[in-house]
Design a protein around this motif. Structure first.
Motif, PDB file in Angstrom:
ATOM      1  N   GLN A   1       0.838  -1.208   0.000  1.00  0.00           N
ATOM      2  CA  GLN A   1       0.000   0.000   0.000  1.00  0.00           C
ATOM      3  C   GLN A   1       0.866   1.249   0.000  1.00  0.00           C
ATOM      4  N   ASN A   2       2.084   1.102  -0.478  1.00  0.00           N
ATOM      5  CA  ASN A   2       3.044   2.200  -0.448  1.00  0.00           C
ATOM      6  C   ASN A   2       3.148   2.748  -1.874  1.00  0.00           C
ATOM      7  N   LEU A   3       2.599   3.930  -2.086  1.00  0.00           N
ATOM      8  CA  LEU A   3       2.460   4.414  -3.460  1.00  0.00           C
ATOM      9  C   LEU A   3       3.797   4.596  -4.191  1.00  0.00           C
ATOM     10  N   PRO A   4       4.812   5.218  -3.582  1.00  0.00           N
ATOM     11  CA  PRO A   4       6.094   5.306  -4.305  1.00  0.00           C
ATOM     12  C   PRO A   4       6.640   3.921  -4.658  1.00  0.00           C
ATOM     13  N   VAL A   5       6.426   2.954  -3.776  1.00  0.00           N
ATOM     14  CA  VAL A   5       6.912   1.594  -4.034  1.00  0.00           C
ATOM     15  C   VAL A   5       6.162   0.995  -5.225  1.00  0.00           C
ATOM     16  N   ARG A   6       4.844   1.141  -5.229  1.00  0.00           N
ATOM     17  CA  ARG A   6       4.064   0.544  -6.324  1.00  0.00           C
ATOM     18  C   ARG A   6       4.422   1.187  -7.665  1.00  0.00           C
ATOM     19  N   LEU A   7       4.597   2.507  -7.654  1.00  0.00           N
ATOM     20  CA  LEU A   7       4.945   3.186  -8.920  1.00  0.00           C
ATOM     21  C   LEU A   7       6.343   2.797  -9.384  1.00  0.00           C
ATOM     22  N   GLY A   8       7.284   2.757  -8.449  1.00  0.00           N
ATOM     23  CA  GLY A   8       8.664   2.414  -8.811  1.00  0.00           C
ATOM     24  C   GLY A   8       8.768   0.990  -9.344  1.00  0.00           C
ATOM     25  N   LEU A   9       7.999   0.075  -8.741  1.00  0.00           N
ATOM     26  CA  LEU A   9       8.029  -1.317  -9.203  1.00  0.00           C
ATOM     27  C   LEU A   9       7.384  -1.460 -10.578  1.00  0.00           C
ATOM     28  N   LEU A  10       6.342  -0.683 -10.804  1.00  0.00           N
ATOM     29  CA  LEU A  10       5.709  -0.681 -12.124  1.00  0.00           C
ATOM     30  C   LEU A  10       6.705  -0.188 -13.182  1.00  0.00           C
ATOM     31  N   ASP A  11       7.495   0.795 -12.801  1.00  0.00           N
ATOM     32  CA  ASP A  11       8.527   1.306 -13.723  1.00  0.00           C
ATOM     33  C   ASP A  11       9.502   0.184 -14.099  1.00  0.00           C
ATOM     34  N   VAL A  12       9.869  -0.622 -13.105  1.00  0.00           N
ATOM     35  CA  VAL A  12      10.787  -1.740 -13.361  1.00  0.00           C
ATOM     36  C   VAL A  12      10.128  -2.767 -14.281  1.00  0.00           C
ATOM     37  N   TRP A  13       8.882  -3.084 -13.996  1.00  0.00           N
ATOM     38  CA  TRP A  13       8.127  -4.061 -14.810  1.00  0.00           C
ATOM     39  C   TRP A  13       8.088  -3.598 -16.272  1.00  0.00           C
ATOM     40  N   TYR A  14       7.799  -2.331 -16.480  1.00  0.00           N
ATOM     41  CA  TYR A  14       7.683  -1.818 -17.846  1.00  0.00           C
ATOM     42  C   TYR A  14       9.036  -1.751 -18.554  1.00  0.00           C
ATOM     43  N   ARG A  15      10.043  -1.329 -17.815  1.00  0.00           N
ATOM     44  CA  ARG A  15      11.354  -1.119 -18.452  1.00  0.00           C
ATOM     45  C   ARG A  15      12.053  -2.446 -18.738  1.00  0.00           C
ATOM     46  N   ASN A  16      12.014  -3.361 -17.774  1.00  0.00           N
ATOM     47  CA  ASN A  16      12.848  -4.556 -17.875  1.00  0.00           C
ATOM     48  C   ASN A  16      12.145  -5.771 -18.453  1.00  0.00           C
ATOM     49  N   PHE A  17      10.815  -5.785 -18.402  1.00  0.00           N
ATOM     50  CA  PHE A  17      10.108  -6.956 -18.933  1.00  0.00           C
ATOM     51  C   PHE A  17       9.342  -6.593 -20.200  1.00  0.00           C
ATOM     52  N   HIS A  18       8.560  -5.536 -20.151  1.00  0.00           N
ATOM     53  CA  HIS A  18       7.870  -5.103 -21.381  1.00  0.00           C
ATOM     54  C   HIS A  18       8.835  -4.421 -22.355  1.00  0.00           C
ATOM     55  N   GLY A  19       9.942  -3.892 -21.829  1.00  0.00           N
ATOM     56  CA  GLY A  19      10.916  -3.232 -22.708  1.00  0.00           C
ATOM     57  C   GLY A  19      10.473  -1.846 -23.170  1.00  0.00           C
ATOM     58  N   PHE A  20       9.545  -1.212 -22.449  1.00  0.00           N
ATOM     59  CA  PHE A  20       9.130   0.153 -22.815  1.00  0.00           C
ATOM     60  C   PHE A  20      10.283   1.107 -22.523  1.00  0.00           C
ATOM     61  N   THR A  21      10.529   2.003 -23.456  1.00  0.00           N
ATOM     62  CA  THR A  21      11.721   2.848 -23.316  1.00  0.00           C
ATOM     63  C   THR A  21      11.426   4.221 -22.709  1.00  0.00           C
ATOM     64  N   SER A  22      10.151   4.603 -22.664  1.00  0.00           N
ATOM     65  CA  SER A  22       9.888   5.930 -22.118  1.00  0.00           C
ATOM     66  C   SER A  22       8.597   5.976 -21.317  1.00  0.00           C
ATOM     67  N   ARG A  23       8.438   7.047 -20.598  1.00  0.00           N
ATOM     68  CA  ARG A  23       7.175   7.325 -19.904  1.00  0.00           C
ATOM     69  C   ARG A  23       6.790   8.754 -20.248  1.00  0.00           C
ATOM     70  N   SER A  24       5.552   8.918 -20.677  1.00  0.00           N
ATOM     71  CA  SER A  24       5.091  10.259 -20.999  1.00  0.00           C
ATOM     72  C   SER A  24       4.316  10.804 -19.807  1.00  0.00           C
TER      73      SER A  24
END
Ligand code: F6P
Length: 522
Positions: free
Chosen positions: A307-330
């Motif tokens: 339930q820690n918002l910075p943690v959830r957002l930061g982990l989502l960033d990892v999921w997108y960058r390292n597994f989905h391979g998304f290169t940017s965030r708008s």
């Protein structure tokens, strides 16, 4: 060292397996259809910010694995190390304590044992400096003869105060204009100097190091202009905001406000670097800005990971960058006053996490910082949103909306909110069309951050949220998010090229640089 690199944890492989089996083909529309509780499960309140993460390509199983990744990489210990004043900026041997700048004087969470006595003393110093800075801000606010405040600084000594002064424009009491000069390009300073008069201008020279060439050059020129125009009282018209008070004195500035090497440049808006904001919104407003950030610090420090918002957002960033391979965030703030928010976040994320080695200097075999880019909505909709909806890249979008506006113009705000909701809908839902050109694949992820109002407190909380989410992904990646060696090479080469532009000597240069240099001198 409290960190363990993400690729050395057992759960890293499990995440890859989860991506291969279900993550890659995840469909938001099906996920909502299958789970009536999805919005509730993937949205949450944090201080001053409500966040809807449900339109992201994630399910409970994946989030569980990501939370396990946070545990296995030692995120909590690393966070606690930051909050206990450990020197986690190892390459510079520095503590990371921007959070202390927003800690109230008598914080009950502040440990009182003798080992923490030093921290209590530092907090006392912080509060004394803040008091001095705010008293000065109030004096300037009351001084009707000063009509223009010119902040000269770059990077963290510009982006934070500029972003915040613009964002909180509605809270700025009339009678003062604020100007920000960062670029060494003389056009910028010249344009400001055309508008101001020496007797009614306060120049703030903002530089943590007081060595940055752009700022020093602009400060020299501003001082020369001031004296050339007959200005005499430097002590009244120039103040320095810096950790290097000696250099500011040597420069000829006697009015100085100091801070500490444990405040990173991009984390310094909470320090005396925030003086333009304090002048703009007053001491009370600045205290509210700090208090909002402190509320978010406490949330990050104590809320359970799930339930820690910075943690959830930061982990989502990892999921997108390292597994989905998304290169940017708008990033798309649906508030026109947040026009410098994307630029501010660019430095925060990319200077912190744009690293190719881990904290021990070992090369990484996975990606780190995404590219951050964006513009306020609805403007972006009429420029690059085409690509977000129908381009070949999937770009996660982070929307910011504000429930209650400050203005009273009828109709506008409902229309603005309708647009931000509609964009998130369109990205997710897409639209079937056999024709091709009018087909929207949909399933494009977005995060929705909602503030009740844009106020000093909510802005403080929003910015602290972003700082901590950058901390989280940086910690999982095992990098030092608090140094910035990558900016040094260009600085060194610029000095050499500057000398060559004067002399015309191109010996030893690559052919392109030599050719351009010769053309520039012709
Ligand atoms: O060149 C990068 C950088 O060091 C940033 O990290 C910093 O915010 C900016 O330059 C300005 O530095 P200073 O405040 O020392 O002038």
């Amino acid at each position: 060292m409290t960190q363990c690199r993400c690729d050395q944890t057992p759960v890293w492989g499990q995440l890859q397996a989860a991506f291969d089996t279900s993550g890659q083909a995840f469909d938001l529309r099906k996920a909502f259809a299958a789970d009536a509780q999805r919005f509730a499960a993937f949205s949450q309140s944090a201080p001053h910010v409500f966040a809807d993460l449900s339109k992201n390509l994630i399910d409970a199983g994946t989030e569980g694995l990501l939370l396990e990744l946070a545990r296995q990489t030692g995120l909590e210990a690393h966070r606690d190390a930051m909050f206990s004043g450990a020197a986690i900026n190892t390459t510079e041997g520095r503590q990371v304590m921007h959070w202390l700048l927003r800690t109230p004087p008598h914080d009950p969470a502040m440990p009182t044992q003798s080992v923490h006595r030093h921290m209590a003393e530092t907090l006392h110093e912080v509060q004394t400096t803040l008091g001095t800075m705010l008293a000065f801000a109030e004096t300037v606010r009351a001084d009707e003869a000063i009509t223009d405040v010119v902040n000269i600084g770059i990077g963290g000594s510009d982006l934070g105060p500029q972003m915040a002064v613009l964002a909180l424009d509605e809270f700025v009491s009339p009678g003062k204009r604020f100007h920000f000069v960062s670029n060494v390009d003389g056009h910028e300073l010249a344009a400001v100097l055309r508008k101001v008069k020496p007797e009614s201008t306060l120049f703030l020279v903002a530089s943590k190091t007081f060595t940055t060439i752009e700022t020093m050059t602009n400060a020299q020129s501003a001082k020369a202009w001031f004296e050339g125009q007959g200005g005499t009282d430097i002590a009244r018209h120039f103040a320095a905001l810096t950790t290097n008070v000696t250099a500011a004195n040597a420069f000829g500035i006697r009015t100085t406000f100091g801070f500490w090497d444990w405040v990173g440049g991009r984390y310094s808006v909470w320090s005396v670097i925030g003086l333009p904001l304090a002048i703009a919104i007053g001491a009370q407003g600045f205290k509210e800005f700090l208090a909002g950030a402190h509320d978010m610090d406490e949330h990050f420090r104590v809320a359970p990971l799930a339930q820690n918002l910075p943690v959830r957002l930061g982990l989502l960033d990892v999921w997108y960058r390292n597994f989905h391979g998304f290169t940017s965030r708008s990033v798309a703030p649906y508030h026109s006053a947040l026009k410098r928010y994307p630029a501010y976040l660019q430095q925060l994320e990319m200077e912190s996490n744009g690293k190719r080695v881990d904290a021990d200097g070992q090369a990484l075999h996975y990606d780190t910082s995404p590219v951050i880019w964006g513009e306020p909505g609805t403007n972006g909709q009429h420029a690059y949103f085409q690509m977000l909806h129908q381009g070949t890249d999937v770009v996660p979008v982070e929307l910011v909306a504000v429930k209650t506006p400050i203005h009273s113009l009828p109709g506008h705000h409902t229309l603005l909110l309708a647009n931000v909701l509609a964009q998130a809908q369109a990205l997710m839902l897409g639209k079937a069309d056999v024709g091709g050109h009018k087909h929207f694949t949909g399933n494009r992820p977005s995060t929705f951050l909602l503030l009740d109002e844009l106020s000093p407190a909510s802005l403080g909380a929003l910015i602290a949220l972003q700082e901590h989410r950058v901390f989280v992904s940086g910690a999982v990646w095992g990098i030092n998010s608090f140094d910035q060696w990558g900016v040094e090479l260009g600085k060194v080469l610029a000095k050499d090229v500057e000398a060559r532009l004067h002399s015309g000597n191109v010996a030893g240069l690559d052919a392109s640089t030599a050719g351009l240099l010769t053309k520039l001198r012709a």
